[in-house]
Design a protein around this motif. Structure first.
Motif, short mmCIF file in Angstrom:
data_model
loop_
_atom_site.label_atom_id
_atom_site.label_comp_id
_atom_site.label_asym_id
_atom_site.label_seq_id
_atom_site.Cartn_x
_atom_site.Cartn_y
_atom_site.Cartn_z
N LYS A 57 10.88 90.83 -27.43
CA LYS A 57 10.52 89.71 -28.31
C LYS A 57 9.73 90.20 -29.52
N ALA A 58 8.77 91.08 -29.25
CA ALA A 58 7.97 91.60 -30.36
C ALA A 58 8.83 92.41 -31.32
N GLN A 59 9.72 93.24 -30.78
CA GLN A 59 10.58 94.06 -31.64
C GLN A 59 11.55 93.19 -32.43
N PHE A 60 12.13 92.17 -31.77
CA PHE A 60 13.07 91.31 -32.48
C PHE A 60 12.37 90.49 -33.56
N LYS A 61 11.16 90.05 -33.29
CA LYS A 61 10.42 89.33 -34.33
C LYS A 61 10.20 90.22 -35.54
N GLY A 62 9.84 91.47 -35.26
CA GLY A 62 9.66 92.42 -36.36
C GLY A 62 10.95 92.68 -37.11
N VAL A 97 16.01 100.84 -35.26
CA VAL A 97 16.28 99.79 -34.26
C VAL A 97 17.36 100.26 -33.29
N ASP A 98 18.41 100.91 -33.82
CA ASP A 98 19.46 101.43 -32.94
C ASP A 98 18.90 102.44 -31.95
N ALA A 99 18.00 103.29 -32.43
CA ALA A 99 17.38 104.27 -31.52
C ALA A 99 16.59 103.55 -30.43
N GLN A 100 15.88 102.50 -30.82
CA GLN A 100 15.11 101.73 -29.82
C GLN A 100 16.05 101.07 -28.82
N PHE A 101 17.18 100.55 -29.31
CA PHE A 101 18.15 99.95 -28.39
C PHE A 101 18.70 100.99 -27.42
N GLU A 102 18.93 102.19 -27.88
CA GLU A 102 19.41 103.26 -27.00
C GLU A 102 18.38 103.57 -25.91
#
Length: 191
Positions: free
Chosen positions: A100-105, A134-139
């Motif tokens: 949630k925090a990452q998506f808000k950002g 963001v892609d790296a975080q998703f990975e």
């Protein structure tokens, strides 16, 4: 008919014959019929029955104590499993909060990019760089989910195997106790 039984029966018939001469046929038959069909030392007394009952009670209580102990062990294992599920739930809660925090950002960044897109082409490259992060975080998140899924499957397999073992042990124990009790009851009843 064994040799001892035929000898015993022949003695009973000889006694009956002599008693008929002395007492008469009806009284002699009544007296011989009142004798036990087995030797006196093979008859069970009330004390024998009480001792057998006491032994059975002790054996049953011991068996029930063992079953109770096994149930307590199973309960402890379930409590451990519940604790593991609570830890997994806590991990999911933390990951959800992070998402949630990452998506808000990310959403805020997209809104800024959309507002600035019309005027600044150079900022477009910054947006591309942000997408890569963001892609790296998703990975990373995807890899964590994959690991967590594998851990849960392994834990499920171990739990099912342990439950099967304990269930099998419990069933065999209960069948063994039932057979021992029935055997004793039948032995006392037939004796």
């Amino acid at each position: 008919m064994s040799g001892n039984e035929s000898l015993r029966e022949s003695r009973r018939l000889a006694l009956l014959s002599r008693l008929v001469d002395t007492l008469g046929e009806e009284e002699a038959s009544t007296l011989v019929e009142s004798l036990p069909p087995v030797p006196w030392d093979r008859l069970a007394t009330k004390e024998d029955l009480r001792a057998t009952e006491d032994r059975l009670r002790i054996e049953m209580n011991t068996g029930f104590d063992r079953v109770d102990a096994q149930f307590k062990g199973v309960q402890a294992q379930f409590e451990g499993v519940y604790a593991q599920f609570e830890r997994v739930d806590a991990k999911f809660d933390r990951m959800e909060a992070q998402f949630k925090a990452q998506f808000k950002g990310v959403y805020a960044q997209f809104e800024r990019v959309d507002a600035e897109f019309k005027g600044v082409y150079a900022q477009f490259e910054r947006v591309d760089a942000q997408f890569e992060r963001v892609d790296a975080q998703f990975e990373v998140v995807h890899a964590e989910f994959k690991d967590l899924r594998g851990e849960m499957k392994a834990m499920e397999g171990r739990l099912l195997l342990q439950m099967a073992r304990l269930s099998r042990t419990l069933v065999f124990t209960m069948v063994g106790f039932a057979l021992a009790i029935w055997g004793s009851v039948l032995a006392v009843g037939l004796g």
